[in-house]
Design an enzyme around this catalytic site. Structure first.
Site, PDB file in Angstrom:
ATOM      1  N   GLU A 135       0.845  -1.197   0.000  1.00 39.57           N
ATOM      2  CA  GLU A 135       0.000   0.000   0.000  1.00 39.57           C
ATOM      3  C   GLU A 135       0.878   1.243   0.000  1.00 39.57           C
ATOM      4  OE1 GLU A 135      -2.307  -0.851   3.427  1.00 39.57           O
ATOM      5  OE2 GLU A 135      -0.725  -0.362   4.845  1.00 39.57           O
ATOM      6  N   LYS A 137       2.904   4.548   0.917  1.00 36.01           N
ATOM      7  CA  LYS A 137       3.457   5.189   2.117  1.00 36.01           C
ATOM      8  C   LYS A 137       3.109   6.673   2.012  1.00 36.01           C
ATOM      9  CE  LYS A 137       7.635   5.824   4.880  1.00 36.01           C
ATOM     10  NZ  LYS A 137       7.440   7.279   5.056  1.00 36.01           N
ATOM     11  N   ASP A 139       2.659  10.507   2.524  1.00 35.39           N
ATOM     12  CA  ASP A 139       3.542  11.516   3.098  1.00 35.39           C
ATOM     13  C   ASP A 139       2.692  12.532   3.835  1.00 35.39           C
ATOM     14  OD1 ASP A 139       5.888  12.701   3.748  1.00 35.39           O
ATOM     15  OD2 ASP A 139       6.203  13.691   1.826  1.00 35.39           O
ATOM     16  N   TYR A 246      -5.392   2.600   7.617  1.00 33.84           N
ATOM     17  CA  TYR A 246      -4.712   1.436   7.058  1.00 33.84           C
ATOM     18  C   TYR A 246      -4.326   0.391   8.094  1.00 33.84           C
ATOM     19  CZ  TYR A 246      -0.796   4.433   8.496  1.00 33.84           C
ATOM     20  OH  TYR A 246       0.045   5.257   9.202  1.00 33.84           O
ATOM     21  N   LYS A 352      11.253   2.996  -0.277  1.00 35.83           N
ATOM     22  CA  LYS A 352      11.054   4.414  -0.539  1.00 35.83           C
ATOM     23  C   LYS A 352      11.407   4.801  -1.974  1.00 35.83           C
ATOM     24  CE  LYS A 352      11.336   7.349   2.710  1.00 35.83           C
ATOM     25  NZ  LYS A 352      11.773   8.327   3.740  1.00 35.83           N
ATOM     26  N   CYS A 443      -4.598  44.280 -11.705  1.00 32.09           N
ATOM     27  CA  CYS A 443      -4.061  43.792 -10.438  1.00 32.09           C
ATOM     28  C   CYS A 443      -4.909  42.614  -9.947  1.00 32.09           C
ATOM     29  CB  CYS A 443      -4.065  44.901  -9.391  1.00 32.09           C
ATOM     30  SG  CYS A 443      -3.641  44.334  -7.727  1.00 32.09           S
ATOM     31  N   CYS A 446      -6.829  44.021  -6.512  1.00 32.11           N
ATOM     32  CA  CYS A 446      -7.822  45.102  -6.491  1.00 32.11           C
ATOM     33  C   CYS A 446      -8.426  45.407  -7.856  1.00 32.11           C
ATOM     34  CB  CYS A 446      -7.197  46.371  -5.913  1.00 32.11           C
ATOM     35  SG  CYS A 446      -5.971  47.154  -6.989  1.00 32.11           S
ATOM     36  N   CYS A 459       1.005  47.660  -9.935  1.00 34.46           N
ATOM     37  CA  CYS A 459      -0.415  47.967  -9.730  1.00 34.46           C
ATOM     38  C   CYS A 459      -0.538  49.471  -9.539  1.00 34.46           C
ATOM     39  CB  CYS A 459      -0.935  47.230  -8.496  1.00 34.46           C
ATOM     40  SG  CYS A 459      -2.536  47.844  -7.895  1.00 34.46           S
ATOM     41  N   CYS A 465      -5.316  49.612  -3.000  1.00 31.88           N
ATOM     42  CA  CYS A 465      -5.150  48.177  -3.200  1.00 31.88           C
ATOM     43  C   CYS A 465      -4.911  47.534  -1.832  1.00 31.88           C
ATOM     44  CB  CYS A 465      -3.967  47.904  -4.120  1.00 31.88           C
ATOM     45  SG  CYS A 465      -3.580  46.143  -4.310  1.00 31.88           S
TER      46      CYS A 465
END
Length: 709
Positions: A135, A137, A139, A246, A352, A443, A446, A459, A465
């Site tokens: 199955e 592994k 992370d 699991y 791994k 932008c 805004c 911008c 903004c």
């Protein structure tokens, strides 16, 4: 799966969500409807998260959920295992440490097929022929979830295997972890699972963080771990966590009964769970989600190795992050014979995957808006190892660089780190995009038009903004500004979002204690402290003020130079480029930036509004003394009561030089707390005397210089 699990529930199929107003119900009717809704929502959760086969639309589900929450709020009907607990409870003071009933051991691992075959040899010598369950592994973050009488009562992280963090309230907010089990489950059950952030959700979450000016998480595991350990469960509830189960760690009639068994044997004493494959089959019947697409029974180790290689090939297309495949001896009696070491199970091995290195894929490109309005394109990446550091974003610099490399979303690129710190896209290794990324015309925050200045984009919204306003406030209050403790970027963001700072930084000095109550979860004391910090910052020295207001290209050192030359704020505001060029070290670019800043009507208005609220920078005596003439000082570390800029200003006002690096021309290195090693090494190499703070102030006194301590 059929509707027999909820036979008489009106909210299972084609539910009527045209509810009568809550206020029209009496308590008995409300309680009855809430109970039926809880049952239906649990059923829909199971269909969605475990069966992957929902029977109602998301919008309909949301209406059922909101109705239940409204009933519970109006009639005080909340229950410990209600689906509404997923929105989070009150903040915690800290995460408690709890002892695991059954140890949560780790798994031995390696990335060499020869090591996997060695593991297989050891297993077969001990127990004979075996088959393996294979199955992913995952992370993520391993958790043990405890159910009593089918109700979730506790969840804890693995920790050191014996003790872990109690994350019960945060786990309750994860939709795929049921508050109540289904079917014919054991009275007492401990299951092990992996809390993770799905890859697509991780990239969306990181995009949001980058757009808001926050650092992204390096990888999905860090995101899951940081989220699950939040002290505020409502924050956890807002983040896209998921979970796969699991392993059955223990099952029995009660906790006491489990404690009397051999912990290494665990679920062996439960009829029907003689193998890991049987566990995998029964967990969904209890409402616990498993990963079915990548689950295989291997008759020998070569089949297991082939499974791992196939999963490695498919790695980039998986909806979750994995770093290998776990091989487990299927037969639990054989597992018991093999036993454990102090740290890991002898019956399991993690084969791994190799770490991703330097070359990776651009998942998305987001545009950050800086304090001055500059737009910066940032590439969000599949996490990759670069020089031992996991990188999930990289700079694309500007549109010219993007065009030159032809960078687009989906391209495979090579990542480098400038100065071993800042990651950037060095080149496109394989182009998968139809065209390169183009900077937006508006932008992204805004909607104001974007102006281009050479290779850079800006911008035009100014402080209208929100992104620029948030960064202006946090910079104004930050270490290089007025140093207002407690007013970091998150608080600045909250002030802007709540409308407490609408125009510019001057609004900070209009805040009241009432405005600040409850800000970022703080109470009355927090509000008092922040207000006191803001008020105490109303009389800065001129150099600090000039640095704080955010003049482009003007940091603390240049700001102090300007302050010393002109003496007061009005003189600085009225100076022209020629006046500024008289200052040593200021070139035409900085001089132009300063004059342009104060020629802008809006910037002058901000300064005027600050002065109207009592913020008046202290003038500086421009004529310097000569008590320390001919001496050169370098400062390292911190000295209580002073910033480095203030110390440099102090000695320069009395004729000394203050430089940033030690050389043969340096007379003294002043060493405060947490000093830099390089400057001390350079001082030793050049025979430069070092002074502790007390000796430094004594030297000043000997030369007739008074320091306000």
């Amino acid at each position: 799966m059929t509707d027999h699990d909820a036979p008489d529930n009106p909210y299972v199929r084609d539910p009527d969500t045209d509810f009568a107003p809550v206020e029209d119900l009496d308590a008995a009717d409300a309680e009855e409807q809430a109970a039926v809704l809880r049952e239906a929502i649990r059923y829909h959760d199971y269909r969605y998260y475990v069966e992957n086969d929902p029977v109602i639309a998301d919008r309909t589900y949301d209406r059922l959920f909101e109705r239940l929450r409204a009933l519970e709020d109006a009639f005080d009907l909340r229950t410990e295992d209600s689906p509404t607990r997923r929105v989070g409870g009150p903040p915690l003071d800290e995460l408690e440490t709890v002892e695991h009933i059954v140890p949560m051991l780790s798994i031995d691992s390696g990335g060499d097929p020869a090591a996997v075959r060695d593991f297989d040899d050891r297993v077969r010598r001990a127990v004979g022929d075996v088959r393996y369950v294979c199955e992913p592994k995952f992370d993520g973050l391993s958790v043990a979830v405890v159910y009593e009488d089918g109700r979730l009562v506790r969840a804890a992280t693995r920790g050191d295997g014996t003790e872990g963090d109690d994350v019960t309230e945060n786990v309750r907010t994860i939709p795929s972890i049921p508050q109540r089990l289904r079917g014919d489950h054991p009275d007492y059950l401990i299951v092990r699972g992996e809390v993770y952030m799905p890859r697509e959700a991780f990239h969306a979450f990181n995009r949001e963080r980058v757009e808001e000016g926050e650092d992204p998480f390096a990888n999905p595991r860090n995101a899951a771990a940081g989220t699950l350990r939040q002290l505020d469960p409502s924050v956890t509830a807002e983040r896209p966590l998921n979970c796969y189960f699991y392993d059955v760690l223990a099952a029995g009639e009660s906790e006491a009964a489990v404690e009397e068994t051999d912990a290494s044997r665990g679920a062996l004493h439960v009829e029907g769970l003689e193998t890991h494959a049987a566990e995998h089959a029964v967990l969904p019947e209890w409402g616990l989600r498993v990963e079915d697409d990548w689950f295989e029974i291997a008759d020998d180790v070569e089949d297991a190795i082939a499974f791992r290689d196939a999963m490695l090939e498919a790695r980039e297309d998986l909806p979750f992050e994995v770093d290998g495949v776990v091989l487990k001896v299927d037969d639990r009696e054989q597992c018991a014979t093999l036993g454990t070491t102090a740290r890991h199970y002898r019956w399991a091995y993690a084969y791994k995957f190799p770490a991703r290195s330097e070359e990776t894929t651009i998942v998305d490109v987001v545009v950050q808006v800086g304090r001055t309005g500059r737009l910066t394109p940032v590439a969000l990446l599949e996490p990759v190892d670069v020089g031992g550091v996991t990188v999930s974003r990289a700079s694309l610099h500007n549109q010219s660089e993007i065009e030159a490399m032809g960078v687009g979303v989906g391209d495979e690129v090579r990542i480098e780190r400038a100065g071993d710190v800042i990651p950037y896209v060095a080149e496109v290794v394989e182009s998968e995009s139809e065209e390169h990324f183009e900077m937006p015309e508006e932008c992204p925050v805004c909607g104001s038009p974007v102006a281009r200045d050479g290779p850079l984009h800006y911008c035009t919204g100014g402080l209208q903004c929100p992104a620029q306003l948030v960064r202006a406030v946090s910079y104004f209050a930050g270490d290089d500004g007025l140093d207002i403790e407690g007013l970091g970027e998150q608080t600045a963001k909250t002030l802007v979002e709540e409308g407490l700072v609408e125009d510019d930084v001057a609004d900070l000095f209009d805040l009241t204690e009432e405005d600040l109550l409850g800000l970022d979860g703080g109470g009355e004391k927090s509000a008092e402290n922040l207000l006191a910090e803001i008020q105490a910052a109303a009389d800065p020295d001129l150099g600090t003020f000039l640095a704080a207001i955010g003049i482009p290209e003007v940091g603390p050192t240049v700001a102090q130079d300007i302050a010393r030359h002109f003496g007061d704020l009005d003189a600085v505001m009225d100076a022209d480029e020629n006046d500024l060029r008289e200052i040593e070290g200021i070139g035409p670019a900085v001089a132009r930036r300063v004059t342009e800043f104060f020629a802008n009507d809006r910037n002058r208005r901000v300064v005027a509004r600050l002065r109207e609220r009592g913020v008046e920078p202290e003038s500086v005596e421009s004529d310097t003394g000569n008590e320390l003439a001919g001496l050169t000082f370098v400062f390292t570390g911190s000295i209580e009561g002073y910033t480095r800029e203030e110390l440099e200003t102090l000695v320069e006002l009395h004729g000394a030089n203050a430089t940033g690096s030690v050389s043969g021309n340096t007379d003294y290195l002043v060493v405060g707390a947490n000093p830099g090693q390089t400057k001390r090494d350079d001082a030793a190499a050049n025979d430069v005397p070092t002074l502790e703070p007390e000796a430094f102030f004594a030297l000043l006194a000997e030369h007739g210089v008074e320091a306000d301590r």
